[in-house]
Design a protein around this motif. Structure first.
Motif, short mmCIF file in Angstrom:
data_model
loop_
_atom_site.label_atom_id
_atom_site.label_comp_id
_atom_site.label_asym_id
_atom_site.label_seq_id
_atom_site.Cartn_x
_atom_site.Cartn_y
_atom_site.Cartn_z
N LEU A 182 0.83 -1.20 0.00
CA LEU A 182 0.00 0.00 0.00
C LEU A 182 0.87 1.25 0.00
N CYS A 183 0.37 2.30 -0.63
CA CYS A 183 1.06 3.58 -0.55
C CYS A 183 0.99 4.07 0.89
N PRO A 184 2.11 4.39 1.52
CA PRO A 184 2.09 4.83 2.92
C PRO A 184 1.44 6.19 3.12
N VAL A 185 1.19 6.91 2.04
CA VAL A 185 0.60 8.24 2.15
C VAL A 185 -0.92 8.20 1.95
N CYS A 186 -1.36 7.62 0.83
CA CYS A 186 -2.80 7.63 0.52
C CYS A 186 -3.48 6.27 0.64
N GLY A 187 -2.69 5.22 0.81
CA GLY A 187 -3.28 3.90 0.97
C GLY A 187 -3.67 3.19 -0.31
N THR A 188 -3.25 3.71 -1.45
CA THR A 188 -3.57 3.07 -2.72
C THR A 188 -2.96 1.68 -2.78
N LYS A 189 -3.73 0.73 -3.30
CA LYS A 189 -3.22 -0.64 -3.47
C LYS A 189 -2.38 -0.68 -4.74
N LEU A 190 -1.08 -0.66 -4.54
CA LEU A 190 -0.15 -0.47 -5.65
C LEU A 190 -0.06 -1.68 -6.58
N ASN A 191 -0.62 -2.80 -6.21
CA ASN A 191 -0.67 -3.95 -7.13
C ASN A 191 -1.67 -3.71 -8.26
N PHE A 192 -2.65 -2.83 -8.00
CA PHE A 192 -3.74 -2.65 -8.95
C PHE A 192 -3.75 -1.27 -9.61
N GLU A 193 -3.15 -0.27 -8.94
CA GLU A 193 -3.13 1.08 -9.51
C GLU A 193 -1.95 1.85 -8.95
N THR A 194 -1.70 2.98 -9.54
CA THR A 194 -0.58 3.83 -9.10
C THR A 194 -1.14 5.12 -8.51
N CYS A 195 -0.26 5.87 -7.85
CA CYS A 195 -0.64 7.16 -7.30
C CYS A 195 0.51 8.14 -7.52
N SER A 196 0.27 9.40 -7.22
CA SER A 196 1.29 10.44 -7.45
C SER A 196 1.96 10.89 -6.17
#
Length: 218
Positions: A182-196
């Motif tokens: 998981l992204c430690p900032v926003c919690g995005t599941k990085l296996n399925f999507e990306t974040c900025s």
């Protein structure tokens, strides 16, 4: 050989016979306890000799036995990890009054990934070696060594199977080796999507050294 199940059945029969012949209000109240007693009887049977190997008629040499039990029978139902029947193949070698057993155990588990918190299933394929000996001095169930007497006809090895399953569970649970978590900032599941989000963090072990270098330049 003492059998607790037969003992419970004996006293339960006496209890039922005696109180069924009474007609008082108190007796009728006591009779309402029948379902509860029956439930405890079922539970006791489940806990007693779930995996009892019949050794009375085993021939000298090698033999095999196949068994299947449920997680409930092994008292693993409250874990939500063991979700499938447990298949066990026993490879047994009898030498005199000694039995050398290899139990191959297969089942499926339901786990949560430590990085991304997503559920995933994982197959377990484990084995345990069990010794059954007529020498009481060497008996130690905690080390999968069971002692028997000349009159023994079966041996319960439930705990060996249960402990093998529990020990085989991974300490680090990952849905896949390269799980991005998981992204430690926003919690995005990085296996399925990306974040900025920017996650370039300094290892705290180097933070003190960075401050020291800054002071030297100043």
């Amino acid at each position: 050989m003492f059998n607790p199940i037969d003992t419970i059945g004996f006293f339960f029969g006496i209890f039922r016979k005696y109180f069924s012949e009474q007609s008082s209000r108190k007796t009728k109240f006591i009779l309402t306890l029948y379902p509860l007693i029956a439930k405890f009887d079922v539970i006791f049977q489940r806990l007693y000799k779930v995996l009892a190997l019949n050794i009375a008629h085993l021939d000298e040499g090698h033999s095999s036995q196949i068994r299947q039990v449920t997680p409930e029978e092994l008292e693993l139902e409250n874990d939500d990890v063991f979700i499938s029947p447990v298949d066990i193949r026993f490879e047994i070698d009898k030498v005199g009054h000694e039995f050398y057993i290899k139990a191959n155990i297969k089942t499926k588990t339901h786990l949560l990934c430590d990085r991304c918190a997503e559920p995933y299933d994982e197959n377990l394929d484990e084995s345990v070696r069990i010794v059954i000996t007529s020498d009481s001095e060497f008996g130690n169930p905690e080390e999968d060594i069971y002692s028997i007497t000349a009159s023994s006809t079966e041996i319960d090895i439930t705990e060996s199977i249960k402990e093998t399953l529990l020990i085989s569970l991974p300490t680090k649970r990952l849905c896949k080796a390269d799980c991005k978590g998981l992204c430690p900032v926003c919690g995005t599941k990085l296996n399925f999507e990306t974040c900025s989000c920017k996650t370039d963090e300094i290892d705290p072990r180097w933070e003190a050294l960075k401050k020291l270098k800054g002071n030297e330049k100043g």
